[in-house]
Enzyme design. Structure first.
Site, PDB file in Angstrom:
ATOM      1  CG  ASN A   9      -1.886   1.181   1.523  1.00  0.00           C
ATOM      2  OD1 ASN A   9      -1.716   2.175   0.426  1.00  0.00           O
ATOM      3  ND2 ASN A   9      -2.335   1.645   2.646  1.00  0.00           N
ATOM      4  CD1 TRP A  10       3.411   1.265  -2.938  1.00  0.00           C
ATOM      5  CD2 TRP A  10       2.947   2.289  -4.928  1.00  0.00           C
ATOM      6  NE1 TRP A  10       3.859   0.363  -4.051  1.00  0.00           N
ATOM      7  CE2 TRP A  10       3.882   1.285  -5.163  1.00  0.00           C
ATOM      8  CE3 TRP A  10       2.906   3.133  -5.892  1.00  0.00           C
ATOM      9  CZ2 TRP A  10       4.331   0.822  -6.556  1.00  0.00           C
ATOM     10  CZ3 TRP A  10       3.395   2.819  -7.175  1.00  0.00           C
ATOM     11  CH2 TRP A  10       4.151   1.750  -7.453  1.00  0.00           C
ATOM     12  CE  LYS A  11      -0.049   3.143   4.838  1.00  0.00           C
ATOM     13  NZ  LYS A  11       0.009   3.289   6.357  1.00  0.00           N
ATOM     14  CG  HIS A  95      -5.810   1.838   5.400  1.00  0.00           C
ATOM     15  ND1 HIS A  95      -5.077   2.787   6.204  1.00  0.00           N
ATOM     16  CD2 HIS A  95      -4.822   1.230   5.226  1.00  0.00           C
ATOM     17  CE1 HIS A  95      -4.025   2.472   6.611  1.00  0.00           C
ATOM     18  NE2 HIS A  95      -3.443   1.352   5.935  1.00  0.00           N
ATOM     19  CD  GLU A  97      -2.799   5.515   6.775  1.00  0.00           C
ATOM     20  OE1 GLU A  97      -2.869   5.509   5.530  1.00  0.00           O
ATOM     21  OE2 GLU A  97      -1.954   4.917   7.411  1.00  0.00           O
ATOM     22  CD  GLU A 166      -3.042  -2.516   7.611  1.00  0.00           C
ATOM     23  OE1 GLU A 166      -1.941  -2.440   6.964  1.00  0.00           O
ATOM     24  OE2 GLU A 166      -3.592  -1.421   7.245  1.00  0.00           O
ATOM     25  N   GLY A 172       2.948   2.369  10.812  1.00  0.00           N
ATOM     26  CA  GLY A 172       4.134   3.525  10.372  1.00  0.00           C
ATOM     27  C   GLY A 172       4.902   3.852  11.584  1.00  0.00           C
ATOM     28  CB  SER A 211       6.035  -1.665  11.696  1.00  0.00           C
ATOM     29  OG  SER A 211       5.690  -0.485  11.898  1.00  0.00           O
ATOM     30  N   GLY A 232       3.040  -0.994   4.235  1.00  0.00           N
ATOM     31  CA  GLY A 232       2.934   0.455   4.126  1.00  0.00           C
ATOM     32  C   GLY A 232       4.481   0.750   3.490  1.00  0.00           C
ATOM     33  N   GLY A 233       5.263   1.559   4.311  1.00  0.00           N
ATOM     34  CA  GLY A 233       6.379   2.157   4.138  1.00  0.00           C
ATOM     35  C   GLY A 233       7.342   1.380   3.364  1.00  0.00           C
TER      36      GLY A 233
HETATM   37  P1  13P Z   1       3.330   0.458   7.540  1.00  0.00           P
HETATM   38  O1  13P Z   1       3.837  -0.803   6.945  1.00  0.00           O
HETATM   39  O2  13P Z   1       4.192   1.652   7.061  1.00  0.00           O
HETATM   40  O3  13P Z   1       3.378   0.229   9.013  1.00  0.00           O
HETATM   41  O4  13P Z   1       1.931   0.788   7.074  1.00  0.00           O
HETATM   42  C1  13P Z   1       1.032  -0.365   7.233  1.00  0.00           C
HETATM   43  C2  13P Z   1      -0.235  -0.149   6.557  1.00  0.00           C
HETATM   44  O5  13P Z   1      -0.999   0.739   7.012  1.00  0.00           O
HETATM   45  C3  13P Z   1      -0.782  -0.722   5.158  1.00  0.00           C
HETATM   46  O6  13P Z   1      -1.950  -0.523   4.730  1.00  0.00           O
END
Ligand code: 13P
Length: 249
Positions: A9-11, A95, A97, A166, A172, A211, A232-233
């Site tokens: 997930n590149w956000k 998600h 967020e 998650e 993050g 993470s 994510g990251g």
């Molecule tokens: P991180 O891997 O950056 O913690 O993000 C997880 C995430 O929200 C994937 O959707």
């Protein structure tokens, strides 16, 4: 047998140049992975990602979808039908967020999941508790409520759904749930699915997100109810993401 899925997930990250570079590096390096690999770029880069990945097995997903059906006066929204036409296989729904920053309720998440399924997309339903909720011992209650909203609120077969656990406190932050903490919640999710429909429970993939990196992926993915990761990251770094995909064999 559930095939392991590793989805990035590149956000809201990237630009045309970085997309080209990232996918250029990723394609050859994940080609031999036994996992199913997917990237989930921002809407605007879906077209570019799709062309760059035309000769690859890497699937593409979207980060969000409009809860309304068909076309219409929904300024700023993208429909499930448009995503399907573009060749998306997956779409993230609920998600944390989006729940926290954009006011998405359980009801809205269920509506989005339903339209995604209707269009033949595979929705990835994200669930997870905040740090306060975990500290108050409310993890299973919160995750159970988020899951039940979909199980009870969506009136069609859920076979194509993927669930991603998650924990919000692990997103993050560099703080990963331990494999045992994650497995406990995954087992609970599997149990809830089984109570709803035993066949469905054996079939649905439950990903862990929060993470995930190459250094912890192997131990996490080795848990019996963890069927891959939503990254994510680390998915923005081709070699790190490829290393996560390679722990699957
Ligand atoms: P991180 O891997 O950056 O913690 O993000 C997880 C995430 O929200 C994937 O959707």
């Amino acid at each position: 047998m559930r095939r392991t899925l590793v989805a990035g997930n590149w956000k809201m990250h990237g630009n045309s140049r970085s997309v080209e570079q990232l996918l250029g590096e990723l394609k050859p390096s994940v080609a031999a992975s036994a996992a199913e690999v997917a990237v989930i770029p921002p809407y605007l880069y879906l077209s570019q990602a799709m062309s760059l990945l035309a000769d690859s097995d890497i699937a593409v997903g979207a980060q969000n979808v409009c809860k309304y059906r068909g076309e219409g006066a929904y300024t700023g929204e993208i429909s499930a039908g448009m995503l399907k036409e573009f060749g998306c296989r997956y779409v993230l729904v609920g998600h944390s967020e989006r729940r926290a920053l954009f006011g998405e309720t359980d009801e809205c998440v269920a509506e989005k999941l339903a339209v995604a399924l209707e269009q033949g997309l595979q929705p990835i339903l994200c669930v997870g508790e905040s740090l306060e909720q975990r500290s108050a011992g409310e993890t299973l209650r919160v995750v159970g409520r988020q899951l039940q909203a979909v199980l009870q609120g969506v009136n069609q077969p859920l076979d194509d759904m993927v669930v991603a656990y998650e924990p919000v406190w692990a997103i993050g932050t560099g703080e990963t749930a331990s494999p045992e903490q994650a497995q406990d919640v995954h087992a609970f999710i599997r149990q809830e699915l089984a109570t709803f429909d035993r066949g469905l429970s054996a079939k649905i993939r439950i990903l862990y997100g929060g993470s995930v990196k190459a250094a912890n992926a192997e131990e996490l993915f080795a848990q019996p109810d963890i069927d891959g990761g939503l990254v994510g990251g680390a998915s923005l770094d081709a070699s790190e993401f490829a290393a996560i995909c390679k722990v699957v064999n």
